[in-house]
Every structure is written in structure tokens, then in C-alpha cells.
Design an enzyme around this catalytic site. Structure first.
Site, PDB file in Angstrom:
ATOM      1  N   ASP A  13      -7.541   6.401   4.976  1.00 55.00           N
ATOM      2  CA  ASP A  13      -7.592   5.222   5.853  1.00 55.00           C
ATOM      3  C   ASP A  13      -8.803   5.151   6.762  1.00 55.00           C
ATOM      4  O   ASP A  13      -8.858   4.275   7.623  1.00 55.00           O
ATOM      5  CB  ASP A  13      -6.333   5.194   6.737  1.00 55.00           C
ATOM      6  CG  ASP A  13      -5.101   4.850   5.917  1.00 55.00           C
ATOM      7  OD1 ASP A  13      -5.272   4.385   4.784  1.00 55.00           O
ATOM      8  OD2 ASP A  13      -3.984   5.049   6.415  1.00 55.00           O
ATOM      9  N   SER A  16       0.810  -1.214   0.000  1.00 53.27           N
ATOM     10  CA  SER A  16       0.000   0.000   0.000  1.00 53.27           C
ATOM     11  C   SER A  16       0.845   1.266   0.000  1.00 53.27           C
ATOM     12  O   SER A  16       0.321   2.348  -0.209  1.00 53.27           O
ATOM     13  CB  SER A  16      -0.946   0.004   1.207  1.00 53.27           C
ATOM     14  OG  SER A  16      -0.200   0.090   2.390  1.00 53.27           O
ATOM     15  N   HIS A  66       1.616   4.163   6.963  1.00 56.44           N
ATOM     16  CA  HIS A  66       1.028   5.025   5.933  1.00 56.44           C
ATOM     17  C   HIS A  66       1.472   6.476   6.113  1.00 56.44           C
ATOM     18  O   HIS A  66       2.021   6.839   7.152  1.00 56.44           O
ATOM     19  CB  HIS A  66      -0.503   4.943   5.963  1.00 56.44           C
ATOM     20  CG  HIS A  66      -1.044   3.740   5.250  1.00 56.44           C
ATOM     21  ND1 HIS A  66      -2.367   3.408   5.270  1.00 56.44           N
ATOM     22  CD2 HIS A  66      -0.434   2.776   4.496  1.00 56.44           C
ATOM     23  CE1 HIS A  66      -2.554   2.306   4.566  1.00 56.44           C
ATOM     24  NE2 HIS A  66      -1.391   1.907   4.098  1.00 56.44           N
TER      25      HIS A  66
END
Lengths: 178, 189
Positions: free
Chosen positions: A121, A55, A95
């Protein structure tokens, strides 16, 4: 074959055997103490993590090893890559910070998104959670080592292989004198 | 001869195994044939240091489990630093205090207490087993303590036969020779 493997152990006296067990314990505790020492130095409860998903491509790939720090005096900023935990998920997520709100008293709330994901998210957070706060943060990425973490990933995917490797190492250390 | 020698079968080109086997045979000579009493103080000291280090690590693990990280910071700092200090002390202990001594045997001769220390050393990829035997004697009636040393440097092949068994009689002869020469030297002076 097995018989000769334990020959060394059979020939040991009580003290030699205790020492053998203790030296095995010291190998394990050295690793543990290095890890705890890193925790203290970096301020992060998990100073080294492995990237498990794609990701964050192209920044990080699956299998990259990340080094984290988590100093309370360093503020979180937009664009930084943070590792955070979400309630109900065992594995922390790596992230990038997308939006951040900071109050005068220093409290922050922020939103993250994976570089390679098309949405932010919020869907990953706990039910009803819209923002992350400082207490969710495990650390901030400071450096990485590509591919090294693949070993850990394989080990976790094939737990039997992991236990076999660990058992072999343990037996070797316990059975082999000095 | 002792029973354990029947079982021992080693590869004499495996330096560590050969050294351990010969060490064990020599220990047996001192405690068995020469009827000395083995003193465990030296090895117990090392075991104590090891146990302490492992204990410190376990304590840190337990504390960190009970009070997760940011809270346990101080205890972790103390444990981690004392663990590495203990490792340093252990290294110093084995290199400067133990120096490869594998048996310390005590013996009472008349009024004198004699202490025998045997240490051995094998270089990597070498077949030479160097044995150093030190005799310390507390100087009975007010005399200064004496300390004598003798060494033998022979190949593993001297002590181990083709089947890989330690030849106890050869070890016994070698140690007896050292024992007698160190004991008698004292009388000449």
C-alpha cells in the site's frame, strides 16, 4: 392528497406539535446514541464500516459490513485485517498487515497490502509516508456480514435516492400522529 | 359545535386516527362545553423528558464534534447512559403516570376543586373505543378527597358518521352523561 397528508398536523395543538417534533428528534437521537455507545464499547471511532472495493477478495467483497474494535491494549499483529485512515483521503481503507516492526517501548510501524492487490500500500499512503502507526488505525475487523452494506453503497452512489428516502421517512414521522 | 369539527375527516378503520379524532372531540367538550380549565402538567412532564433526552443527544454530538472520539470518551459514556436511562423513565412515565390520559381538566365547584381525567384505549384491529373518565375531588373542608371512575366501551361507529366526521353532539351527549352521573353520585353519598 397533499392537503389530507397535512391534516393531522393542522389539527394538532401546540403541545401535540412539539411532541411530534420531539419524537422525531428522539428517533434520530436514539440512532445517534446507539452509534456513540458502540464507539465507546468498541473503542473505535467508526465501529461499523462497509467494504467499498474488491481489494480484499476473497476475504471481503464489495458491500460487506465489517465490525471493528480498537482496544489500545491489544497489539497489532501481522496477518490481521486493519482499517486505517490515510491523510488526504476521506474514506478509510481495509487491508491486511504485511510487515510489522515493534519497539521495546511499544510503538509499532507496519505496512499493509490488499489480498487482491499485486503491490503493497505504499502507493496509497500519503506522500513520503512509508509506514502506518497506531494513530492511523480506525479499528481491526472482528466480524462481518456479507452484502448488507450494498444498501449504503447504492445510497451513496445515488444521493438523490438517499435524500428522497430520508425525506419520505422524516415527513411520515412528522406528519403521522403516534 | 366548534369550527374544527368541520374540517376533520378521517378513516374510521384507521384505529389511531379515529382515536385521536375522538380524543380531540372529547377534549373540546371538557374545555369548551363544560367550561373546565385544561391542565397541561402531565403532557408538559412528558415533553420535558423528551426535550431533555434530545438535548443530551445533541450535547453528545456537539462534544464529540469539538473533541474527537478518544478524548470525548467520558462525556460520551455519561451522555449515552443518561440517554437510555431517560428513555426508560419516559417509558415508565407514559405507562404508569400518563396511562393514556389525553386531557386533564380542572373545575371549581363551590369550594371544591374537581379534576377530570379522560383516558382512552383502543386495541389493535378493533373498533371498540374504551373511554375512562376519572373524577378526583379535593375534599373541600377537611374531608378526604374523593375519586370516582366511569367507563364507556363503544364502537368508533357510535361517534363517527359515514362521512368520517366526528359527531360532536354524540360525543357531547356521552360526556355530559358521564359528567352528570359522576357529579351526582357524589351527592347521593
Amino acid at each position: 392528497m397533499l392537503d389530507s397528508l397535512f391534516d393531522d398536523v393542522k389539527r394538532m395543538n401546540k403541545r401535540q406539535f412539539i411532541y411530534q417534533v420531539l419524537s422525531f428528534g428522539m428517533i434520530v437521537s436514539s440512532a445517534l446514541m446507539i452509534w456513540k455507545g458502540l464507539m465507546v464499547v468498541t473503542g473505535s471511532e467508526s465501529p461499523i464500516v462497509v467494504v467499498l472495493s474488491g481489494s480484499m477478495e476473497p476475504a471481503f467483497h464489495r458491500g460487506d459490513l465489517l465490525f471493528l474494535t480498537n482496544y489500545p491494549e491489544e497489539p497489532v499483529r501481522v496477518g490481521e485485517i486493519v482499517v486505517f485512515k490515510v491523510e488526504g483521503r476521506d474514506i478509510p481503507i481495509v487491508h491486511r498487515v504485511l510487515k510489522l516492526h515493534e519497539k521495546n517501548n511499544g510503538t509499532v510501524k507496519f505496512l499493509t497490502k490488499g489480498d487482491n492487490n499485486s503491490v503493497d500500500d505504499r502507493g496509497l499512503y500519503a506522500q513520503g509516508q512509508l509506514w502506518l502507526t497506531k494513530k492511523d488505525v480506525v479499528g481491526r475487523a472482528r466480524g462481518f456480514l456479507p452484502y448488507v452494506g450494498m444498501v449504503t453503497i447504492y445510497m451513496n452512489e445515488y444521493p438523490k435516492f438517499k435524500f428522497a428516502v430520508l425525506a419520505c421517512l422524516a415527513i411520515y414521522v412528522l406528519v403521522h400522529r403516534e | 359545535m366548534t369550527e374544527s369539527t368541520e374540517v376533520v375527516k378521517i378513516n374510521k378503520w384507521d384505529g389511531a386516527a379515529a382515536k385521536n379524532a375522538i380524543d380531540d372531540a372529547i377534549r373540546e367538550v371538557f374545555t369548551g362545553d363544560l367550561k373546565c380549565k385544561e391542565s397541561f402538567a402531565l403532557i408538559d412532564g412528558r415533553l420535558f423528558l423528551c426535550a431533555l433526552a434530545v438535548g443530551v443527544a445533541l450535547y453528545a454530538l456537539l462534544w464529540d464534534y469539538l473533541y474527537p472520539f478518544p478524548q470525548s470518551r467520558l462525556v460520551l459514556i455519561i451522555c449515552v447512559s443518561s440517554y437510555f436511562i431517560l428513555m426508560g423513565i419516559l417509558t415508565l412515565y407514559t405507562t404508569f403516570k400518563e396511562k393514556g390520559i389525553f386531557v386533564v381538566a380542572k373545575e371549581k365547584v363551590g369550594n371544591n376543586n374537581r379534576v377530570w381525567e379522560a383516558s382512552s384505549y383502543v386495541k389493535k384491529h378493533d373498533d371498540k373505543y374504551s373511554l375512562v373518565v376519572v373524577m378526583r375531588e379535593a375534599g373541600g373542608a377537611g374531608g378526604a378527597g374523593r375519586c370516582r371512575e366511569a367507563s364507556v366501551n363503544k364502537s368508533f361507529a357510535t361517534y363517527i358518521d359515514v362521512n368520517g366526521a366526528v359527531v360532536q353532539s354524540v360525543v357531547l351527549a356521552e360526556i355530559t352523561k358521564l359528567y352528570n352521573s359522576l357529579s351526582s353520585e357524589k351527592k347521593e353519598k
